[in-house]
Every structure is written in C-alpha cells, then in structure tokens.
Write an enzyme that holds these catalytic residues in place. Structure first.
Site, PDB file in Angstrom:
ATOM      1  N   SER A 196      44.892  42.487  45.851  1.00  0.00           N
ATOM      2  CA  SER A 196      45.809  42.582  44.706  1.00  0.00           C
ATOM      3  C   SER A 196      46.559  41.268  44.562  1.00  0.00           C
ATOM      4  CB  SER A 196      46.840  43.691  44.930  1.00  0.00           C
ATOM      5  OG  SER A 196      46.188  44.915  45.109  1.00  0.00           O
ATOM      6  N   GLU A 212      51.955  38.717  44.348  1.00  0.00           N
ATOM      7  CA  GLU A 212      52.026  39.233  45.712  1.00  0.00           C
ATOM      8  C   GLU A 212      51.493  38.190  46.690  1.00  0.00           C
ATOM      9  OE1 GLU A 212      49.473  40.989  48.359  1.00  0.00           O
ATOM     10  OE2 GLU A 212      49.638  42.919  47.324  1.00  0.00           O
ATOM     11  N   ARG A 218      55.272  45.711  50.264  1.00  0.00           N
ATOM     12  CA  ARG A 218      54.617  44.397  50.383  1.00  0.00           C
ATOM     13  C   ARG A 218      55.648  43.311  50.710  1.00  0.00           C
ATOM     14  NH1 ARG A 218      51.018  47.373  50.009  1.00  0.00           N
ATOM     15  NH2 ARG A 218      49.024  47.134  48.949  1.00  0.00           N
TER      16      ARG A 218
HETATM   17  N1  EPU Z   1      44.232  50.847  37.046  1.00  0.00           N
HETATM   18  C1  EPU Z   1      43.741  50.605  35.796  1.00  0.00           C
HETATM   19  N2  EPU Z   1      42.866  49.560  35.633  1.00  0.00           N
HETATM   20  C2  EPU Z   1      42.473  48.778  36.653  1.00  0.00           C
HETATM   21  C3  EPU Z   1      42.985  49.024  37.949  1.00  0.00           C
HETATM   22  C4  EPU Z   1      43.880  50.065  38.116  1.00  0.00           C
HETATM   23  O1  EPU Z   1      44.054  51.291  34.839  1.00  0.00           O
HETATM   24  O2  EPU Z   1      41.667  47.856  36.423  1.00  0.00           O
HETATM   25  C5  EPU Z   1      45.216  51.964  37.249  1.00  0.00           C
HETATM   26  C6  EPU Z   1      44.581  53.324  37.301  1.00  0.00           C
HETATM   27  O3  EPU Z   1      45.477  54.210  36.650  1.00  0.00           O
HETATM   28  C7  EPU Z   1      44.548  53.637  38.776  1.00  0.00           C
HETATM   29  C8  EPU Z   1      45.813  52.954  39.243  1.00  0.00           C
HETATM   30  O4  EPU Z   1      45.890  51.777  38.455  1.00  0.00           O
HETATM   31  O5  EPU Z   1      44.585  55.011  39.017  1.00  0.00           O
HETATM   32  C9  EPU Z   1      45.843  52.609  40.716  1.00  0.00           C
HETATM   33  O6  EPU Z   1      44.727  51.787  41.037  1.00  0.00           O
HETATM   34  P1  EPU Z   1      44.230  51.633  42.558  1.00  0.00           P
HETATM   35  O7  EPU Z   1      44.074  52.961  43.180  1.00  0.00           O
HETATM   36  O8  EPU Z   1      43.040  50.733  42.553  1.00  0.00           O
HETATM   37  O9  EPU Z   1      45.461  50.969  43.289  1.00  0.00           O
HETATM   38  P2  EPU Z   1      46.421  49.748  42.897  1.00  0.00           P
HETATM   39  O10 EPU Z   1      47.768  50.295  42.580  1.00  0.00           O
HETATM   40  O11 EPU Z   1      45.785  48.880  41.877  1.00  0.00           O
HETATM   41  C10 EPU Z   1      47.363  49.439  45.307  1.00  0.00           C
HETATM   42  C11 EPU Z   1      47.512  48.335  46.299  1.00  0.00           C
HETATM   43  C12 EPU Z   1      46.183  48.030  46.969  1.00  0.00           C
HETATM   44  C13 EPU Z   1      45.718  49.282  47.690  1.00  0.00           C
HETATM   45  C14 EPU Z   1      45.584  50.409  46.675  1.00  0.00           C
HETATM   46  C15 EPU Z   1      45.276  51.732  47.315  1.00  0.00           C
HETATM   47  C16 EPU Z   1      49.350  46.963  45.507  1.00  0.00           C
HETATM   48  C17 EPU Z   1      49.748  45.658  44.897  1.00  0.00           C
HETATM   49  N3  EPU Z   1      48.039  47.150  45.663  1.00  0.00           N
HETATM   50  O12 EPU Z   1      46.488  48.961  44.283  1.00  0.00           O
HETATM   51  O13 EPU Z   1      46.408  47.015  47.931  1.00  0.00           O
HETATM   52  O14 EPU Z   1      44.480  49.076  48.340  1.00  0.00           O
HETATM   53  O15 EPU Z   1      46.844  50.586  45.953  1.00  0.00           O
HETATM   54  O16 EPU Z   1      46.402  52.194  47.978  1.00  0.00           O
HETATM   55  O17 EPU Z   1      50.204  47.774  45.839  1.00  0.00           O
HETATM   56  C18 EPU Z   1      46.364  44.641  48.264  1.00  0.00           C
HETATM   57  O18 EPU Z   1      47.591  44.703  48.423  1.00  0.00           O
HETATM   58  O19 EPU Z   1      45.738  43.549  48.328  1.00  0.00           O
HETATM   59  C19 EPU Z   1      45.621  45.859  47.939  1.00  0.00           C
HETATM   60  C20 EPU Z   1      44.319  45.845  47.655  1.00  0.00           C
END
Ligand code: EPU
Length: 337
Positions: A237, A333, A162
């Site tokens: 995010s 971010e 990012r």
């Molecule tokens: N989780 C929780 N609670 C929540 C949300 C997430 O426990 O409310 C934990 C869970 O363990 C889940 C893990 O977080 O398995 C990962 O969650 P998710 O797959 O939703 O992905 P993320 O890490 O929260 C990142 C990116 C997203 C991208 C997704 C999918 C960043 C800052 N964000 O989110 O990017 O779509 O992975 O690859 O790296 C963005 O940058 O705006 C964005 C949406």
C-alpha cells in the site's frame, strides 16, 4: 568494516528503483552495527532493512547500513505463551513460517508481508484484522549517534495505525537489532473477521481453521491481489487509508452513497484509499513505467525503468485528484527518501 562506495540499491528496494548509496556496508550482528556507527566519522547513517516500504528518489549521500542481523529463537515459555525473538534483518515471512512450525499463534494473519522483522514495528505492520502491536513484547535498538543499545517496550513504541515513535520523534535515529513477540502456544485466538479470509476458508470447506489454515488463506489472498515484488516492483500500500469525521462521512455519503467505510470509533471512520483512487480514475493507469496496479489501486508499481521521482510524481498526481474529487488528502505510507 567493508565499506563500499557508490553502490546501486536496485536489488535492495522492492520498487526496484536504481538509486545509489555513496557508501554502503552490511552488518551481521549488533556488535558490528555498534562498531560501524561508533567509527563512522560522517553524517548519521541510514539503516536499510528489506527495502519494502521505501521509495528512493535520488542518491543517498550518507552511509547506508544494510541490516543483515538474522536468527530466530524461543526465549521463554509460560503455560500458554511463548516469547520469540528474531534478528532485525531476519525476513519477516520466514519468521512467521518458523513460528507456525513451532505451533505458535498470533502472527498468522501477517503472513507474506515483505520486509524484515526489524522494520515490522516501525510501521506497526498490519493486515486482515491484526496488527503487530497486539503481539509485540519488546525490541532492542542501537542509537546511531552513540552506538548505545536501548530496549523499548510496547508503550515506549507508541504504536498507531501504520505508525510508531520510529516514524516520528525517533525517525532515523535507531537501528533495530532484535524484536521479541509474545505468541500463544495453545488456545490460539483465530481471527477470521476479515471477509476475504472467511470466504477463502469456506471455499476450502474449512469450518474450524487452525493457525496454519489462516496463514495459507492469507497467503492465497495476498498472492491473488498484491503484485509479487520480485516480478513487479512495488511497496504494498502506497498510501494510508484516510480517517474522516462522521460528519464529513455523512457529507460524502450524500454525493457518493456507495462509499465504503468502517468505524474507528464513535466519531471517526476509515475509508479505503484504494476505492478513492479507483473512483478518481487511476486504477490500472500508467505514466511511463510508473503505474497504479490494475488489481489493487492502493499499490503503485514499477513496470521496469521508473525512477523514484517518476513514482513520486504519479503519487502526487493521485493525491491531487483524490483531493479535488473528495476533499480528502491521502497520506503516503511509504518512506520517501
Ligand atoms: N478497494 C477498491 N478498489 C481497489 C482497492 C480497494 O474499491 O482498487 C476497496 C474495496 O471496497 C475493498 C476495500 O477497498 O473492499 C479494502 O481493500 P483491501 O481489502 O485490499 O484492503 P486495503 O484497505 O486496500 C489494507 C492494508 C493492507 C492490508 C489489507 C488487508 C493499509 C494502508 N493497507 O489495504 O496493507 O494487506 O488492508 O488487511 O492499511 C500494506 O500496508 O502495504 C498493505 C498491503
């Protein structure tokens, strides 16, 4: 130059925050952008793309230039590669769908990300196992202090998670007018490493997915988990997923054995910020019209009349309580102005 004064930016940022621009103009070509920045006598202008990674906390006293440079084209082809370019103001998802229609692979995992093609390299957009930098070829950008047109290759952009040079040393100094990607025309590298994609495809009985199947799966996952900005203001995010050393992770694990994490390298691991925020008790919470989204704690939302300040204050409170509970400082971010 049709420069307007005192313009509301409410419809130009996906948080739907009602902040104003002292001066505002739209540009539809590189030449128009060059002309505006060369003639503008005031302070360096601010470039607005899709406004999808932006939190406006007050009036912008400068000239706001909305990048409306559109257009998409295949600019070159080799045996199994094609080079495609999009205007900086082109809608990113429209560009993804257009590439898929041409049978071009490499950005299907980045389907449905809000914002513009020109903003995509600034934060090296990423999702579901892929990042823009893997297919990025070059970009053209106008230097806002001189109007000169420059070209940046992959190395020059210094991409990170990012992150790019346009969020650091060159922050606010350029307007990106064109982005060129290198995509595959055949033997596509289908990436279904992300659990949710695999699961969605399995549920649909698809065992040998095409790039179109992957895109449809990503669209389904995003639509189920992330709020549609046209319905509920948000900017995806809000924080980055923090990186910790493996020794810090071991210490955290003794107190929180269930903490999710994934390796970055032998010494560093990433922890999902959404989990930290949820554990700190914020998921689904609301302070006035600013809230922490009920289905994905990493997303902050505007229920209607929240100001940029309201959302920023909520973000600070979340930062504080995550730091108190886990000793981890979350980094925003989103671009806060
Ligand atoms: N989780 C929780 N609670 C929540 C949300 C997430 O426990 O409310 C934990 C869970 O363990 C889940 C893990 O977080 O398995 C990962 O969650 P998710 O797959 O939703 O992905 P993320 O890490 O929260 C990142 C990116 C997203 C991208 C997704 C999918 C960043 C800052 N964000 O989110 O990017 O779509 O992975 O690859 O790296 C963005 O940058 O705006 C964005 C949406």
């Amino acid at each position: 130059m049709d420069i307007r004064e005192n313009v509301s930016l409410k419809t130009y940022n996906t948080f739907g925050v009602d902040a104003r621009a002292r001066y505002f103009v739209e540009v539809h070509s590189t030449e128009e952008l060059q002309e505006v920045v060369r003639q503008w006598p005031g302070e360096r202008p601010f470039i607005l793309g899709g406004g999808s990674n932006l939190l406006l906390t007050g009036e912008i006293n400068r000239l706001v230039i909305r990048n409306c440079i559109t257009g998409m084209a295949i600019t070159g082809k080799s045996d199994d590669k094609a080079w495609v370019s999009a205007g900086g103001g082109e809608n990113w998802h429209r560009f993804v769908l257009w590439c898929l229609e041409q049978g071009l692979g490499g950005i299907e995992n980045l389907s449905l990300i809000p914002g513009t093609a020109g903003a995509a390299p600034i934060q090296n957009i990423g999702a579901y196992g892929r990042e823009l930098k893997e297919v990025f070829h070059r970009l053209e950008a106008v230097e806002l202090s001189t109007g000169a047109l420059h070209s940046f290759g992959r190395e020059a952009c210094r991409f990170g998670y990012r992150d790019s040079i346009f969020k650091r040393e060159l922050k606010g100094l350029y307007g990106i007018t064109r982005v060129t990607l290198e995509l595959s025309t055949a033997n596509h590298q289908i990436d279904t490493s992300y659990g949710a994609i695999r699961q969605t495809l399995e549920e649909q009985g698809i065992s040998a997915p095409t790039i179109q199947d992957v895109s449809r799966a990503v669209i389904a996952i995003r639509s189920a988990k992330l709020p549609d900005p046209s319905v509920l203001g948000n900017s995806g995010s809000f924080f980055k997923n923090p990186e910790v050393s493996t020794s810090q992770l071991q210490r955290l694990k003794t107190q929180h054995p269930e903490i999710p994490h994934y390796p970055v390298n032998a010494h560093v691991a990433k922890i999902p910020a959404g989990w930290l925020i949820e554990q700190a008790g914020w998921k689904g919470q609301r302070v006035g019209d600013a809230g922490c989204y009920e289905k994905q704690a990493l997303v902050l939302v505007n229920y209607g009349r929240a100001s940029g300040r309201d959302i920023y204050e909520l973000a600070e409170r979340i930062q504080q309580s995550v730091e108190e509970k886990f000793g981890i400082r979350l980094e925003m971010e989103v671009n806060v102005i």
